[in-house]
Design a protein around this motif. Structure first.
Motif, PDB file in Angstrom:
ATOM      1  N   HIS A 204       0.847  -1.353  -0.475  1.00 20.34           N
ATOM      2  CA  HIS A 204      -0.176   0.059   0.158  1.00 20.34           C
ATOM      3  C   HIS A 204       0.504   1.198  -0.004  1.00 20.34           C
ATOM      4  O   HIS A 204       0.340   2.387  -0.026  1.00 20.34           O
ATOM      5  CB  HIS A 204      -1.148  -0.478   0.916  1.00 20.34           C
ATOM      6  CG  HIS A 204      -1.993  -1.381   0.872  1.00 20.34           C
ATOM      7  ND1 HIS A 204      -1.554  -2.603   1.284  1.00 20.34           N
ATOM      8  CD2 HIS A 204      -3.187  -1.025   1.342  1.00 20.34           C
ATOM      9  CE1 HIS A 204      -2.762  -2.843   1.088  1.00 20.34           C
ATOM     10  NE2 HIS A 204      -4.323  -2.190   0.575  1.00 20.34           N
TER      11      HIS A 204
ATOM     12  N   PRO B 209       3.079   4.079  -1.574  1.00 20.79           N
ATOM     13  CA  PRO B 209       3.895   4.731  -2.726  1.00 20.79           C
ATOM     14  C   PRO B 209       4.660   4.155  -3.910  1.00 20.79           C
ATOM     15  O   PRO B 209       6.082   4.085  -2.315  1.00 20.79           O
ATOM     16  CB  PRO B 209       3.474   5.957  -3.152  1.00 20.79           C
ATOM     17  CG  PRO B 209       3.117   6.549  -1.559  1.00 20.79           C
ATOM     18  CD  PRO B 209       3.271   4.773  -0.783  1.00 20.79           C
TER      19      PRO B 209
ATOM     20  N   ASP C 118     -11.042   4.515  -7.206  1.00 21.23           N
ATOM     21  CA  ASP C 118     -10.550   4.075  -5.428  1.00 21.23           C
ATOM     22  C   ASP C 118     -11.128   2.202  -5.729  1.00 21.23           C
ATOM     23  O   ASP C 118      -9.652   1.604  -4.859  1.00 21.23           O
ATOM     24  CB  ASP C 118     -10.847   4.809  -4.189  1.00 21.23           C
ATOM     25  CG  ASP C 118     -10.974   6.009  -4.392  1.00 21.23           C
ATOM     26  OD1 ASP C 118      -9.070   6.809  -5.410  1.00 21.23           O
ATOM     27  OD2 ASP C 118     -10.751   7.239  -3.769  1.00 21.23           O
TER      28      ASP C 118
ATOM     29  N   VAL D 167      -8.013   0.287  -7.207  1.00 25.52           N
ATOM     30  CA  VAL D 167      -6.694   0.418  -6.708  1.00 25.52           C
ATOM     31  C   VAL D 167      -6.995  -0.390  -6.476  1.00 25.52           C
ATOM     32  O   VAL D 167      -5.941  -1.483  -5.576  1.00 25.52           O
ATOM     33  CB  VAL D 167      -6.505   1.594  -7.324  1.00 25.52           C
ATOM     34  CG1 VAL D 167      -4.727   1.480  -6.360  1.00 25.52           C
ATOM     35  CG2 VAL D 167      -5.986   2.183  -8.618  1.00 25.52           C
ATOM     36  N   GLN D 168      -7.449  -0.154  -4.483  1.00 24.99           N
ATOM     37  CA  GLN D 168      -8.177  -1.110  -3.344  1.00 24.99           C
ATOM     38  C   GLN D 168      -8.141  -2.022  -3.777  1.00 24.99           C
ATOM     39  O   GLN D 168      -7.553  -3.014  -3.136  1.00 24.99           O
ATOM     40  CB  GLN D 168      -9.242  -0.409  -2.400  1.00 24.99           C
ATOM     41  CG  GLN D 168      -8.389  -1.195  -1.513  1.00 24.99           C
ATOM     42  CD  GLN D 168      -7.834  -0.185  -0.400  1.00 24.99           C
ATOM     43  OE1 GLN D 168      -7.716   1.049  -0.313  1.00 24.99           O
ATOM     44  NE2 GLN D 168      -6.532  -1.420  -0.219  1.00 24.99           N
TER      45      GLN D 168
ATOM     46  N   LEU E  47      -4.696  -4.261  -4.997  1.00 26.29           N
ATOM     47  CA  LEU E  47      -3.625  -3.860  -4.051  1.00 26.29           C
ATOM     48  C   LEU E  47      -3.675  -4.493  -2.613  1.00 26.29           C
ATOM     49  O   LEU E  47      -3.049  -5.243  -2.072  1.00 26.29           O
ATOM     50  CB  LEU E  47      -3.622  -1.569  -3.620  1.00 26.29           C
ATOM     51  CG  LEU E  47      -3.086  -1.213  -4.267  1.00 26.29           C
ATOM     52  CD1 LEU E  47      -2.850   0.217  -3.155  1.00 26.29           C
ATOM     53  CD2 LEU E  47      -1.636  -1.648  -4.471  1.00 26.29           C
TER      54      LEU E  47
ATOM     55  N   SER F  89      -1.768   4.010 -13.391  1.00 25.01           N
ATOM     56  CA  SER F  89      -2.059   3.586 -11.825  1.00 25.01           C
ATOM     57  C   SER F  89      -1.125   4.685 -11.538  1.00 25.01           C
ATOM     58  O   SER F  89       0.148   3.739 -11.557  1.00 25.01           O
ATOM     59  CB  SER F  89      -3.105   3.215 -11.232  1.00 25.01           C
ATOM     60  OG  SER F  89      -2.677   3.230  -9.801  1.00 25.01           O
TER      61      SER F  89
ATOM     62  N   TRP G   6      -0.752   4.244  -8.006  1.00 22.33           N
ATOM     63  CA  TRP G   6       0.159   3.263  -6.759  1.00 22.33           C
ATOM     64  C   TRP G   6       0.304   1.358  -7.718  1.00 22.33           C
ATOM     65  O   TRP G   6       0.489   0.565  -7.142  1.00 22.33           O
ATOM     66  CB  TRP G   6      -1.270   2.310  -6.274  1.00 22.33           C
ATOM     67  CG  TRP G   6      -1.111   3.546  -5.820  1.00 22.33           C
ATOM     68  CD1 TRP G   6      -2.036   5.414  -5.644  1.00 22.33           C
ATOM     69  CD2 TRP G   6      -0.838   4.322  -4.028  1.00 22.33           C
ATOM     70  NE1 TRP G   6      -2.779   6.050  -4.694  1.00 22.33           N
ATOM     71  CE2 TRP G   6      -1.454   5.404  -3.087  1.00 22.33           C
ATOM     72  CE3 TRP G   6      -0.719   3.286  -3.427  1.00 22.33           C
ATOM     73  CZ2 TRP G   6      -0.980   6.126  -2.327  1.00 22.33           C
ATOM     74  CZ3 TRP G   6       0.435   4.374  -2.116  1.00 22.33           C
ATOM     75  CH2 TRP G   6      -0.340   5.439  -1.728  1.00 22.33           C
ATOM     76  N   LEU G   7       0.129   1.359  -9.164  1.00 23.76           N
ATOM     77  CA  LEU G   7       0.247   0.204  -9.409  1.00 23.76           C
ATOM     78  C   LEU G   7       1.326   0.022 -10.999  1.00 23.76           C
ATOM     79  O   LEU G   7       1.590  -0.768 -10.931  1.00 23.76           O
ATOM     80  CB  LEU G   7      -1.506  -0.469  -9.658  1.00 23.76           C
ATOM     81  CG  LEU G   7      -2.393  -0.286  -8.485  1.00 23.76           C
ATOM     82  CD1 LEU G   7      -3.669  -0.522  -9.892  1.00 23.76           C
ATOM     83  CD2 LEU G   7      -2.021  -1.321  -7.947  1.00 23.76           C
TER      84      LEU G   7
ATOM     85  N   CYS H 140       4.134  -2.624 -10.337  1.00 20.52           N
ATOM     86  CA  CYS H 140       3.516  -3.920 -10.006  1.00 20.52           C
ATOM     87  C   CYS H 140       3.074  -4.213 -11.132  1.00 20.52           C
ATOM     88  O   CYS H 140       3.057  -4.405 -12.546  1.00 20.52           O
ATOM     89  CB  CYS H 140       2.368  -4.199  -9.383  1.00 20.52           C
ATOM     90  SG  CYS H 140       1.985  -3.050  -8.069  1.00 20.52           S
TER      91      CYS H 140
END
Length: 144
Positions: free
Chosen positions: A17, A19, A64, A67-68, A71, A103, A105-106, A109
């Protein structure tokens, strides 16, 4: 590798989680998002559940909820934790799909796409089962 390596989905939930930092990941680790491919479809569902999504599209990359859910299905695999380096290498060489690239955040990944609960990476069968977590074994032991 003579035995099986096991990693629980919860092992690295907190780190997933955070960044991503500037630059690529270093060392022998890669952050993965476990998803299940729906039969006869390009759509996948995060391991923890949720709405089916297309990793090739960018729709939902800023949602959100999307993405959540991704994650929540992520973990970091590290070659120093009994994960074969060839698995880490195969994952690091895999393309980051458009949904992840869109994203912040991703974007670092890699998807670990499971079909019927497993996939083959670098000659290693990687599988996930509820209650057992992520585990690996040489493909030649599984007939793969």
């Amino acid at each position: 590798m003579t035995g099986e390596a096991e990693v629980s989905l919860d092992d690295d939930a907190a780190a997933a989680h955070l960044p991503a930092t500037d630059g690529e990941e270093t060392g022998a680790a890669v952050r993965v998002v476990l998803v299940r491919r729906l039969p006869a479809s390009p759509l996948v569902v995060p391991l923890t559940g949720g709405t089916p999504m297309d990793l090739r599209a960018t729709a939902g990359a800023h949602s959100d909820e999307v993405v959540q859910s991704l994650l929540d299905s992520s973990l970091t695999l590290d070659a120093t934790e009994d994960i074969p380096p060839k698995v880490i290498d195969a994952l690091r060489r895999a393309a980051v799909p458009p949904l992840f690239r869109a994203s912040p955040w991703l974007r670092r990944c890699r998807p670990l796409v499971l079909e019927d609960g497993h996939t083959l990476l670098g000659g290693v069968r990687v599988a996930y089962r509820s209650g057992r977590g992520l585990w690996m074994e040489p493909a030649n032991l599984t007939g793969g």
